[in-house]
Enzyme design. Structure first.
Site, mmCIF file in Angstrom:
data_model
loop_
_atom_site.group_PDB
_atom_site.id
_atom_site.type_symbol
_atom_site.label_atom_id
_atom_site.label_comp_id
_atom_site.label_asym_id
_atom_site.label_seq_id
_atom_site.Cartn_x
_atom_site.Cartn_y
_atom_site.Cartn_z
ATOM 1 N N ASP A 79 -10.235 -3.686 -5.203
ATOM 2 C CA ASP A 79 -9.165 -2.395 -4.515
ATOM 3 C C ASP A 79 -9.006 -1.664 -5.868
ATOM 4 O O ASP A 79 -9.113 -1.478 -6.794
ATOM 5 C CB ASP A 79 -7.865 -3.464 -4.663
ATOM 6 C CG ASP A 79 -7.002 -2.005 -3.606
ATOM 7 O OD1 ASP A 79 -7.174 -1.206 -3.407
ATOM 8 O OD2 ASP A 79 -6.543 -2.571 -3.796
ATOM 9 N N SER A 133 0.764 -0.735 -0.140
ATOM 10 C CA SER A 133 0.332 -0.265 0.029
ATOM 11 C C SER A 133 0.772 1.302 -0.078
ATOM 12 O O SER A 133 1.637 1.148 -0.896
ATOM 13 C CB SER A 133 -1.213 0.186 1.071
ATOM 14 O OG SER A 133 -1.803 0.684 1.047
ATOM 15 N N HIS A 152 -8.271 -4.853 -0.878
ATOM 16 C CA HIS A 152 -7.464 -4.664 0.029
ATOM 17 C C HIS A 152 -7.104 -4.482 1.469
ATOM 18 O O HIS A 152 -7.951 -4.446 2.017
ATOM 19 C CB HIS A 152 -8.078 -2.440 -0.524
ATOM 20 C CG HIS A 152 -6.182 -1.419 0.585
ATOM 21 N ND1 HIS A 152 -5.157 -1.220 -1.176
ATOM 22 C CD2 HIS A 152 -5.506 -1.075 1.185
ATOM 23 C CE1 HIS A 152 -3.905 -0.905 -0.668
ATOM 24 N NE2 HIS A 152 -4.689 -0.156 0.319
#
Ligand SMILES: *[C@@H]1O[C@H](CO)[C@@H](O)[C@H](O)[C@H]1NC(C)=O
Length: 402
Positions: free
Chosen positions: A342, A188, A372
């Protein structure tokens, strides 16, 4: 009787709070709903106390998380675990006790929107332990500075200092690392830092050492298009809703929070020069079966980047997807993990495409039922099968390529 009625009411209220309509195909939807309810409760508590002026919302979240999640550096018969530092940047180091004399090494940047998370969190601690044990590798998990105290470029600068130290002979001898078998990785926002520092390190002629690999797990790579096909498709999918991602970006870039609504509609980036536009043009960079029926929003072609847009949005150190092809071409073999559910899916897939076009060898690992965060939440009680599968796939790729 009265008790069972109250129980039924409470249970329905809880189900109502937790229930979310999710698109078909998400891995184990109830687990994702529970994770989302947990996040929403934390977020609401944060908003409330923030509104009351008690605490900054991010501080509350971090305090809650460290209360529940922080673990000491516990060594085991297999691993020596210590809290250390790389060029003054704190890092938790996981070293296998036996095995090879010279170890493979992974420098890891945790996720959390440049504002949350820590190498000392149980989930990241467990992830790095597993990597160290399964790979017989030294894992260095970096605690770069967090927003709101640190804002761009501070996180990037911390990440770069830690990486330069990771790629120095002093660190190699300190931790017994094999200099030819090093990887920079993260998930991320941590994958954003990993991608950005890898570009810098591999472009720098004074530093001959560029790591052997880069491994990016659902990376966030650009803040110009919040209407990519994956942002459109997943606007109501937990846990990373578009406004949450926009707020993380605004905080990281130290930009005006009032930009959020116009940013979500791409009004902030309506006038981009064709060169920049081409680097994020998902109509051209992604195949039709990925884009599906979604159409670009607010990207009316030609313009002059900069008209009203803060220059930081175009800074490649913040948005590695905007790098020139020549820079990309010098970066090492790449692993890019993306999840169908996501908003950041297209960031990762576009980067994979652009790296391939630049001549880099890329493994693009797409999880059709992933969401995610799934890889890092693989250890929570609501661990999902896609969490386990993605973690295994990530470690397998490292094992075969590092
Ligand atoms: C994006 O690429 C498509 C396909 O090549 C092209 O038709 C379109 O004009 C491009 N969009 C922009 C805004 O440049």
């Amino acid at each position: 009787m009265r008790l069972s009625v109250s129980a039924a009411v409470l249970l329905s209220a809880a189900a109502y709070y937790v229930y979310l309509p999710l698109p078909p195909g998400v891995c184990e939807p109830w687990k994702l709903m529970l994770l989302d309810a947990l996040f929403r409760s934390f977020m609401s508590a944060g908003e409330l106390l923030h509104g009351l002026g008690v605490l900054h919302r991010v501080h509350l979240l971090n305090r809650l998380v460290s209360l529940v999640e922080e673990v000491p550096p516990r060594s085991s018969p297999a691993l020596l675990v210590t809290d250390s530092a790389l060029s003054g940047v704190p890092a938790r180091v996981f070293r296998p006790r036996g095995g090879r004399a010279l170890k493979r090494g992974v420098l890891y940047f945790h996720g959390g929107g440049w504002a949350l998370g820590s190498a000392r969190m149980r989930s990241y601690d467990l992830l790095c332990r597993k990597m160290a044990e399964d790979l017989d590798a030294v894992i260095l998990s970096v605690d770069y500075g967090l927003a709101p105290e640190s804002v761009f470029p501070a996180q990037y600068v911390d990440a770069l200092s830690a990486s330069r130290s990771f790629l120095s002979s002093e660190t190699w001898s300190r931790f017994g690392l094999d200099p030819d078998r090093l990887c920079i990785s993260g998930d991320s926002a941590g994958a954003n830092l990993a991608a950005a520092v890898t570009q810098t390190l591999c472009s720098d002629p004074s530093l001959r050492s560029c790591p052997r690999l880069q491994a990016l797990v659902y990376p966030v790579l650009q803040a110009l298009d919040f209407q990519t096909s994956s942002y459109q498709q997943n606007r109501a999918v937990p846990i990373l809703y578009p406004p949450v991602m926009a707020r993380f970006w605004l905080q990281y870039l130290d930009a005006d929070p009032l930009l959020e609504p116009s940013m979500l509609q791409n009004q902030h980036s309506a006038a981009l020069d064709p060169d920049t536009r081409a680097k994020i043009n998902w109509t051209a960079l992604l195949p039709a079966h990925v884009r599906k029926h979604y159409l670009p929003v607010g990207v009316a072609g030609g313009g002059d980047s900069g008209a009203g847009l803060a220059p930081v949005f175009l800074d490649v150190r913040a948005a590695p997807l905007l790098a020139d092809e020549a820079v990309l071409s010098r970066t090492p073999r790449a692993y890019i993990l993306t999840c169908e559910f996501d908003v950041l899916r297209d960031d990762g897939l576009m980067y994979a495409r652009r790296l391939l076009d630049a001549g880099v060898t890329v493994t693009s690992d797409h999880y059709h039922d992933g969401f995610h965060g799934c890889m890092v939440f693989a250890h929570l009680p609501m661990m999902s099968s896609v969490g386990r599968r993605s973690l295994d796939g990530f470690i397998r790729w490292l094992d075969q390529n590092l």
